[in-house]
Scaffold this motif. Structure first.
Motif, PDB file in Angstrom:
ATOM      1  N   LEU A 321       1.038  -1.129   0.024  1.00 45.45           N
ATOM      2  CA  LEU A 321      -0.122   0.016  -0.078  1.00 45.45           C
ATOM      3  C   LEU A 321       0.788   1.457   0.036  1.00 45.45           C
ATOM      4  CD1 LEU A 321      -2.610  -0.904   3.010  1.00 45.45           C
ATOM      5  CD2 LEU A 321      -3.071  -0.973   0.541  1.00 45.45           C
ATOM      6  N   ALA A 322       0.459   2.227  -0.772  1.00 46.22           N
ATOM      7  CA  ALA A 322       1.005   3.656  -0.454  1.00 46.22           C
ATOM      8  C   ALA A 322      -0.257   4.445   0.382  1.00 46.22           C
ATOM      9  CB  ALA A 322       1.084   4.210  -1.572  1.00 46.22           C
ATOM     10  N   LEU A 323       0.165   4.970   1.607  1.00 47.36           N
ATOM     11  CA  LEU A 323      -0.682   5.408   2.290  1.00 47.36           C
ATOM     12  C   LEU A 323      -0.689   7.013   2.381  1.00 47.36           C
ATOM     13  CD1 LEU A 323      -0.143   3.295   5.638  1.00 47.36           C
ATOM     14  CD2 LEU A 323      -2.040   3.139   4.026  1.00 47.36           C
ATOM     15  N   PRO A 324      -1.882   7.654   2.394  1.00 48.68           N
ATOM     16  CA  PRO A 324      -2.014   9.016   2.290  1.00 48.68           C
ATOM     17  C   PRO A 324      -1.408   9.519   3.811  1.00 48.68           C
ATOM     18  CG  PRO A 324      -4.090   8.072   2.773  1.00 48.68           C
ATOM     19  CD  PRO A 324      -3.033   6.963   2.616  1.00 48.68           C
ATOM     20  N   PHE A 325      -1.052  10.869   3.460  1.00 47.28           N
ATOM     21  CA  PHE A 325      -0.445  11.450   4.628  1.00 47.28           C
ATOM     22  C   PHE A 325      -0.588  13.170   4.501  1.00 47.28           C
ATOM     23  CE2 PHE A 325       2.958  10.998   1.549  1.00 47.28           C
ATOM     24  CZ  PHE A 325       3.428  12.140   1.437  1.00 47.28           C
ATOM     25  N   GLY A 326      -0.679  13.705   5.778  1.00 43.32           N
ATOM     26  CA  GLY A 326      -0.922  15.028   5.687  1.00 43.32           C
ATOM     27  C   GLY A 326       0.174  16.109   5.539  1.00 43.32           C
ATOM     28  N   GLN A 327       0.094  17.168   5.648  1.00 42.05           N
ATOM     29  CA  GLN A 327       1.193  18.352   5.747  1.00 42.05           C
ATOM     30  C   GLN A 327       1.145  18.835   7.085  1.00 42.05           C
ATOM     31  OE1 GLN A 327       3.305  18.872   3.030  1.00 42.05           O
ATOM     32  NE2 GLN A 327       2.128  17.232   2.254  1.00 42.05           N
ATOM     33  N   GLY A 328       1.889  18.174   8.093  1.00 42.51           N
ATOM     34  CA  GLY A 328       2.006  18.615   9.350  1.00 42.51           C
ATOM     35  C   GLY A 328       1.144  17.814  10.340  1.00 42.51           C
TER      36      GLY A 328
END
Length: 380
Positions: A321-328
């Motif tokens: 999987l490639a997991l989403p992430f946020g900015q900060g």
């Protein structure tokens, strides 16, 4: 990749506040599902949290995890530092970064890392320089321990001592003190890790962020150091010491080695969590430095049963999987296998550090994601 389901983690409002400006739900570092029991931890606390899963909705999707119970580590283990220093409200955190279970015990690890102060917004040059030079060793971070699991009311609870069919089990901690433990003492002489034990974890220093069980052995995944793009797993075999409440490292082989090293080419990423899936090892990989991403899940076929030191090249690993992430915000930190209650859909529960406001519901509820787990690649 988008989540196929969510789990609403409902913490008790009175236990969600770690300090006036910190909430338990905002910094989850690890998750472990055992049946209807869900174990969680915050890396700035000194406790393990237990939630109980309720039924999914009519679509077989959203789950609720409620009935929050908190287990203070000091009730089970002889940690080197008290929960708070005298006159201080700051928690002497264990930096809990990994949970694993063999059915008899819940195993827990701290980061074993040093930490460097971060300049605050608005700090002048002199204060910023001073804070960046301040490195500390929080003694409770040198945590590698096990706590007996006991079945209770259809789920699990923790006990300092338990006995079943004449077999006695007790909580125990790898022998050490506020300056380190048996493992760090050994690794100080190691050609790969020795130089990095004096470097804070967020600076590519030594930093444990995952634990998995391989039979009677324990696998410890390192966020750092990453060496020329290769991450590392340290394998050890903790056993009962002569004195109750303590563990020591036993030999792994006939040559008497007390630890074994496995290096994996993760394209420059470090290990953020480990999870056993059959004979395979799932690896949550993310930045070793203080960055937002990328974050991926990889599969090491046969990695849950290593029998010798390893050098695992990139083509020996499967991309999951490639997991989403946020900015900060929303940094994936912990994962656990999480099948649907009817057993038809196999998924992976992911919890996040620095949870975004959109994940927070009310005063003490948090949204965690479940991603579909692709089938294993067939051998050619």
């Amino acid at each position: 990749m988008h989540p196929s389901n969510i789990v609403l983690l409902e913490f008790h409002p009175e236990r969600d506040d770690l300090s006036p400006d910190k909430e338990l739900r905002n910094g989850l570092s690890v998750a472990l599902r055992m049946g209807d029991t869900l174990w969680l931890a915050n890396d700035e606390s000194l406790s393990i949290e237990r939630l109980t899963l309720a039924a999914e909705d009519s679509r077989g999707k959203t789950s609720f995890a409620r009935a929050h119970h908190q287990f203070a580590l000091h009730d089970f283990l002889q940690l080197p530092l008290p929960p708070h220093d005298e006159g201080s409200k700051r928690i002497n955190e264990a930096d809990i970064e990994g949970l694993a279970s063999d059915g008899d015990y819940l195993w827990v690890t701290g980061s074993h890392s040093l930490r460097r102060k971060r300049p605050d917004q608005g700090d002048g040059v002199r204060r910023s320089h001073k804070r960046l030079a301040a490195v500390s060793a929080d003694g409770n971070r040198y945590l590698l321990a096990r706590i007996p699991l006991v079945k209770q009311d259809g789920g699990f609870t923790l006990q300092k001592e338990a006995e079943h069919k004449g077999k006695r089990r007790s909580a125990a901690l790898l022998r050490g003190d506020e300056h380190g433990n048996q493992l760090t003492a050994l690794l100080r002489q190691d050609e790969h890790f020795g130089p990095f034990l004096a470097i804070p974890g967020k600076d590519n220093g030594f930093d444990i962020e995952g634990i998995a069980l391989a039979g009677k052995h324990v696998l410890l995944g390192l966020r750092g150091p990453v060496l020329r793009g290769w991450a590392a797993i340290v394998e050890v075999a903790p056993v009962d010491d002569d004195e109750d409440g303590w563990l020591r490292l036993a030999a792994l082989d006939e040559e008497g080695a007390l630890y074994r090293k496995h290096f994996l080419d993760l394209d420059g990423l470090g290990i953020r969590d480990l999870c056993v899936d059959g004979k395979d090892l799932l690896i949550l990989a993310g930045p070793t430095m203080d960055l937002d991403g990328p974050v991926t899940v990889l599969r090491w076929p046969g990695g849950a049963r290593p029998d010798k030191a390893s050098a695992v090249s990139r083509d020996m690993l499967e991309h999951v999987l490639a997991l989403p992430f946020g900015q900060g915000v929303d940094h994936p930190e912990g994962m656990s296998l999480f099948s649907s209650q009817d057993g038809r859909e196999e998924g992976l529960l992911v919890v996040h550090d620095a949870a975004s406001p959109s994940r927070q519901i009310g005063d003490s509820t948090l949204v965690a994601d479940v991603y579909p787990l692709p089938p294993r690649r067939k051998k050619k």
